[in-house]
Write an enzyme that holds these catalytic residues in place. Structure first.
Site, mmCIF file in Angstrom:
data_model
loop_
_atom_site.group_PDB
_atom_site.id
_atom_site.type_symbol
_atom_site.label_atom_id
_atom_site.label_comp_id
_atom_site.label_asym_id
_atom_site.label_seq_id
_atom_site.Cartn_x
_atom_site.Cartn_y
_atom_site.Cartn_z
ATOM 1 N N THR A 15 25.170 25.526 11.414
ATOM 2 C CA THR A 15 26.513 26.074 11.621
ATOM 3 C C THR A 15 27.579 25.001 11.467
ATOM 4 O O THR A 15 28.694 25.273 11.020
ATOM 5 C CB THR A 15 26.596 26.703 13.033
ATOM 6 O OG1 THR A 15 25.706 27.811 13.071
ATOM 7 C CG2 THR A 15 27.989 27.175 13.359
ATOM 8 N N SER A 62 18.239 25.700 10.732
ATOM 9 C CA SER A 62 17.141 25.001 11.405
ATOM 10 C C SER A 62 15.991 25.932 11.776
ATOM 11 O O SER A 62 14.899 25.468 12.088
ATOM 12 C CB SER A 62 17.651 24.243 12.631
ATOM 13 O OG SER A 62 18.075 25.116 13.629
ATOM 14 N N THR A 95 21.667 24.509 15.318
ATOM 15 C CA THR A 95 21.396 24.402 16.762
ATOM 16 C C THR A 95 20.127 25.138 17.191
ATOM 17 O O THR A 95 19.614 24.875 18.270
ATOM 18 C CB THR A 95 22.577 24.950 17.585
ATOM 19 O OG1 THR A 95 22.795 26.311 17.233
ATOM 20 C CG2 THR A 95 23.827 24.131 17.374
ATOM 21 N N ASP A 96 19.619 26.048 16.341
ATOM 22 C CA ASP A 96 18.485 26.873 16.787
ATOM 23 C C ASP A 96 17.275 26.043 17.211
ATOM 24 O O ASP A 96 16.643 26.324 18.231
ATOM 25 C CB ASP A 96 18.055 27.838 15.670
ATOM 26 C CG ASP A 96 18.999 29.016 15.544
ATOM 27 O OD1 ASP A 96 20.041 29.022 16.213
ATOM 28 O OD2 ASP A 96 18.688 29.939 14.763
HETATM 29 N N1 GLU Z 1 20.988 29.197 11.331
HETATM 30 C C1 GLU Z 1 21.605 28.310 12.241
HETATM 31 C C2 GLU Z 1 20.696 27.103 12.503
HETATM 32 O O1 GLU Z 1 20.660 26.314 11.623
HETATM 33 C C3 GLU Z 1 22.236 28.962 13.357
HETATM 34 C C4 GLU Z 1 22.593 28.174 14.570
HETATM 35 C C5 GLU Z 1 23.537 27.019 14.498
HETATM 36 O O2 GLU Z 1 23.469 26.117 13.705
HETATM 37 O O3 GLU Z 1 24.382 26.997 15.402
HETATM 38 O O4 GLU Z 1 20.039 26.899 13.462
#
Ligand code: GLU
Length: 331
Positions: A15, A62, A95-96
């Protein structure tokens, strides 16, 4: 005049590299679309405090991270940390699974230089985006001598967390990142302030070095619920895994009708680890189940997704059950 710290920022997506159709898209947006150079262009202020260079190692959400991605990232960081002209590393990350990647680095890097993993809950295009300040703070934390030898850190929402403890606890809130024992410190006006240090072994004190790891055995996680079907455990245990983390209810309780499936898996050579789906607290060895008799393990206080990484690394050493149990109490 003191020379500015040289920090290498490695972009992996997420994100923090996302873009929404409008500034009010705080939850619906495209992830992993901005290059690391574009992300860094949002914080020109950083040039006054650190010398930053950037590289784009990958560009993925992620949730798509695999063991191969972890090894690729870890090996690249390891190479950079060996250079005398590199003082610290920042990784921008979705963040995931940021807590998993950070924990893997925390256990396998071999340098006291700071490594900070950072993400954001909102894309840079949104109102009140958190990415720019998170990234600015992460670079300052990585530049600070106070961050030396503290293991891999996760910076978010003005807080510095230990990779061992931090977990993502909310799908959308800025204060999503929590550690059961609290953060190690805060960042105030660009100054990292530490109030405690990690007590468990990390980086230079661990038995694993990412430059010596080429693959890792697979470990699965089964999430328990009332009425769980033993067939789920049977199928997971027979999928080629070497270990199974059972994210049990409460203090590692196992429903009577699935004990047999876990015992059969153990007899076939799969290590069984009792964890908890509650998100915090300790799973007591020989408490809810006779672990000594069954030759099962418990996680101590670790969450299932990090217990999985710890077991993968431990199994790569070919350790015996008693040594494996010790690992959960040491790290
Ligand atoms: N798809 C994202 C990730 O890479 C969503 C969450 C984020 O980065 O805040 O984990």
């Amino acid at each position: 005049m003191k020379e500015k710290a040289h920090i290498v920022v490695i972009g992996t997506g997420g994100t923090i590299a996302g873009r929404g159709a409008s500034s009010v898209n705080t939850s619906a947006y495209a992830c992993s679309v901005l290059s690391i150079d574009e992300v860094l262009s949002g914080i020109p202020e950083v040039a006054a405090v650190s010398r930053v260079s950037a590289e784009q190692l990958m560009q993925i959400g992620s949730e798509n991270f695999t063991t191969e991605h972890l090894l690729q990232l870890g090996k690249r960081i390891d190479t950079l940390l060996r250079r005398d002209d590199v003082d610290g590393i920042v990784v921008t990350h979705g963040t995931d699974t940021i807590d998993e990647t950070a924990y893997f680095l925390h256990l396998t890097l071999k340098s006291p230089k700071p490594v900070v993993v950072v993400g954001s809950m909102r894309p840079p295009s949104s109102l009140s985006a958190d990415g720019p300040l998170n990234l600015y703070n992460a670079i300052l934390v990585a530049s600070s001598p106070a961050s030396h030898a503290k293991g891999t850190l996760v910076v978010s929402n003005d807080e510095i967390h230990s990779a061992r403890d931090v977990v993502k606890t909310s799908t959308f809130k800025l204060e999503s990142f929590r550690s059961p024992y609290g953060p190690l410190g805060y960042i105030v006006e660009g100054n990292p302030r530490y109030y405690r240090v990690p007590a468990r072994r990390h980086t230079t004190e661990t038995q694993w070095s990412v430059d010596e790891i080429y693959q890792l055995p697979e470990v699965g996680i089964v999430y328990a619920h009332a009425g769980i079907d033993a067939a789920v455990i049977e199928a997971t245990a027979q999928s080629g895994i070497r270990g199974l983390i059972y994210a049990a209810t409460g203090n590692g309780n196992v429903a009577g009708h699935v004990v047999g499936a876990l015992l059969r898996a153990r007899r076939r050579g799969v290590q069984i680890v009792r964890a908890s789906r509650t998100g915090s607290g300790i799973v007591t060895r020989n408490g809810a189940q006779p672990d000594d008799e069954y030759d099962w393990l418990v996680v101590d206080d670790q969450v299932p997704q990090k217990a999985r990484l710890l077991l993968m690394l431990s199994l790569s050493d070919g350790q015996h059950s008693t040594e494996l149990q010790d690992v959960f109490y040491r790290y």
